[in-house]
Design an enzyme around this catalytic site. Structure first.
Site, PDB file in Angstrom:
ATOM      1  N   GLU A  16       0.838  -1.207   0.000  1.00 27.34           N
ATOM      2  CA  GLU A  16       0.000   0.000   0.000  1.00 27.34           C
ATOM      3  C   GLU A  16       0.873   1.258   0.000  1.00 27.34           C
ATOM      4  O   GLU A  16       2.072   1.206   0.264  1.00 27.34           O
ATOM      5  CB  GLU A  16      -0.910   0.037   1.233  1.00 27.34           C
ATOM      6  CG  GLU A  16      -2.219  -0.719   1.095  1.00 27.34           C
ATOM      7  CD  GLU A  16      -3.265   0.045   0.297  1.00 27.34           C
ATOM      8  OE1 GLU A  16      -2.921   1.103  -0.291  1.00 27.34           O
ATOM      9  OE2 GLU A  16      -4.419  -0.412   0.253  1.00 27.34           O
ATOM     10  N   ARG A  99      -7.081   1.340  13.108  1.00 20.94           N
ATOM     11  CA  ARG A  99      -5.731   1.708  12.704  1.00 20.94           C
ATOM     12  C   ARG A  99      -5.818   2.680  11.535  1.00 20.94           C
ATOM     13  O   ARG A  99      -6.829   2.741  10.828  1.00 20.94           O
ATOM     14  CB  ARG A  99      -4.919   0.489  12.284  1.00 20.94           C
ATOM     15  CG  ARG A  99      -5.389  -0.203  11.016  1.00 20.94           C
ATOM     16  CD  ARG A  99      -4.302  -1.110  10.447  1.00 20.94           C
ATOM     17  NE  ARG A  99      -4.740  -1.937   9.332  1.00 20.94           N
ATOM     18  CZ  ARG A  99      -4.833  -1.525   8.063  1.00 20.94           C
ATOM     19  NH1 ARG A  99      -4.575  -0.258   7.755  1.00 20.94           N
ATOM     20  NH2 ARG A  99      -5.232  -2.359   7.115  1.00 20.94           N
ATOM     21  N   ASN A 101      -5.071   3.822   7.780  1.00 23.78           N
ATOM     22  CA  ASN A 101      -5.060   2.992   6.584  1.00 23.78           C
ATOM     23  C   ASN A 101      -4.400   3.642   5.373  1.00 23.78           C
ATOM     24  O   ASN A 101      -3.687   2.976   4.649  1.00 23.78           O
ATOM     25  CB  ASN A 101      -6.493   2.597   6.215  1.00 23.78           C
ATOM     26  CG  ASN A 101      -6.534   1.614   5.068  1.00 23.78           C
ATOM     27  OD1 ASN A 101      -5.949   0.537   5.157  1.00 23.78           O
ATOM     28  ND2 ASN A 101      -7.193   1.973   3.974  1.00 23.78           N
ATOM     29  N   ASN A 145      -9.667   5.635   2.540  1.00 21.35           N
ATOM     30  CA  ASN A 145      -8.678   5.184   1.560  1.00 21.35           C
ATOM     31  C   ASN A 145      -8.177   6.344   0.710  1.00 21.35           C
ATOM     32  O   ASN A 145      -8.064   7.461   1.195  1.00 21.35           O
ATOM     33  CB  ASN A 145      -9.261   4.043   0.719  1.00 21.35           C
ATOM     34  CG  ASN A 145      -8.353   2.832   0.706  1.00 21.35           C
ATOM     35  OD1 ASN A 145      -7.146   2.951   0.492  1.00 21.35           O
ATOM     36  ND2 ASN A 145      -8.914   1.667   0.948  1.00 21.35           N
ATOM     37  N   ASP A 195      -9.785   1.616  -4.085  1.00 18.35           N
ATOM     38  CA  ASP A 195      -8.762   1.584  -3.032  1.00 18.35           C
ATOM     39  C   ASP A 195      -7.922   2.859  -3.126  1.00 18.35           C
ATOM     40  O   ASP A 195      -8.470   3.955  -3.171  1.00 18.35           O
ATOM     41  CB  ASP A 195      -7.923   0.313  -3.193  1.00 18.35           C
ATOM     42  CG  ASP A 195      -7.250  -0.145  -1.909  1.00 18.35           C
ATOM     43  OD1 ASP A 195      -6.810   0.723  -1.128  1.00 18.35           O
ATOM     44  OD2 ASP A 195      -7.152  -1.358  -1.674  1.00 18.35           O
TER      45      ASP A 195
END
Length: 288
Positions: A16, A99, A101, A145, A195
């Protein structure tokens, strides 16, 4: 153009947050599930990784040197030379299941990052200012995201993954405020989910569609301008890099594949590069 090149065999569980450093000619990114930070030196065609003690959802460069991280326990500075981690703020300390991201820095050096939990629209988008103060900018999010800004700094894009939506906001560069939220892309009838994203120099949005094998480029009106198919099911994010800033790097994930899917996708979790012929934008550093 749009040729997909396999760059590195990694098998990232959840690659990521790719970010290009023009001065170094290097790409940085994270494997969230493995708590690792990666760096790929494109000039020497070699990479390195650092094992962290905590999951890192996103990273950005600091103007003063080193990195700013968005982790499972809030924001932290990372000294790459001394390998020192300094926590500075945790806006969701009362939510141990959450958390950070994904995140990105705006062009006044503020670090925006959003959170996620296992289920429910209980996450939020935060803005970390240079003085280390934290502002909650959006709430009621599922999985926060991809983020990005238009070249004229008048629009901010933000992805809420589980409701299949990329939002657009009016953005005030000087104050860092957002307003007039509207839907930029909403596609619940298509396979996959939006995403990570990035915005190119022409104002178009490139969105990685996890579970859907594709990167999609949307024009400023939200219409699909092109789709690029990848050899893996789970592209997770993308960022422009290369000496001319016209190469789109794509991170991917191997997590969640069945045994049969894993056999059919030996490149899952690897790093890819797409030669687009379109230039991206230089991503700024955190001012703190």
């Amino acid at each position: 153009m749009n040729e997909v090149e396999h760059v590195l065999s990694l098998g990232n569980l959840l690659g990521e947050g790719p970010l290009w450093h023009p001065g170094e000619g290097a790409l940085y990114w994270v494997d969230i599930e493995s708590s690792q930070i990666f760096r790929y030196d494109s000039r020497k065609s070699r990479h390195e990784k650092v094992q962290m003690d905590i999951a890192v959802g996103a990273l950005a460069f600091r103007e003063s040197g080193g990195l700013i991280l968005a982790t499972a326990k809030g924001y932290a500075y990372w000294d790459m030379q001394g390998r020192q981690l300094e926590f500075i703020a945790d806006p969701e300390a009362d939510k141990p299941e959450s958390r950070f991201n994904d995140g990105k820095v705006d062009r006044r050096g503020r670090f925006w990052a959003g959170t996620m939990t296992v289920e429910g629209a209980t996450s939020a988008l935060y803005r970390l200012d240079a003085d280390a103060s934290v502002q909650r900018m959006e709430s009621g999010i599922t999985i926060a995201n991809g983020l990005g800004w238009s070249p004229d700094n008048k629009i901010m894009y933000f992805t809420d993954t589980m409701i299949h939506t990329i939002y657009a906001y009016d953005f005030d560069l000087e104050s860092g405020s957002i307003s007039n939220r509207r839907v930029f892309v909403h596609d619940p009838d298509l396979p996959g989910l939006p995403d990570g994203l990035c915005v190119d120099s022409e104002g178009c949005v490139w969105s990685a569609r996890i579970l859907d094998w594709r990167i999609v480029r949307y024009d400023p009106d939200g219409a699909v301008e092109r789709e690029i198919r990848l050899p893996v099911k789970n592209p997770t994010s993308c960022a422009f890099g290369g000496e001319n800033l016209d190469e789109l790097y794509v991170t991917t994930a191997a997590i969640g594949l069945t045994d049969e899917e894993a056999r059919q996708q030996p490149l899952a979790g690897d790093l890819f590069r797409i030669h687009t012929g379109i230039k991206g934008q230089v991503e700024p550093g955190f001012a703190g």
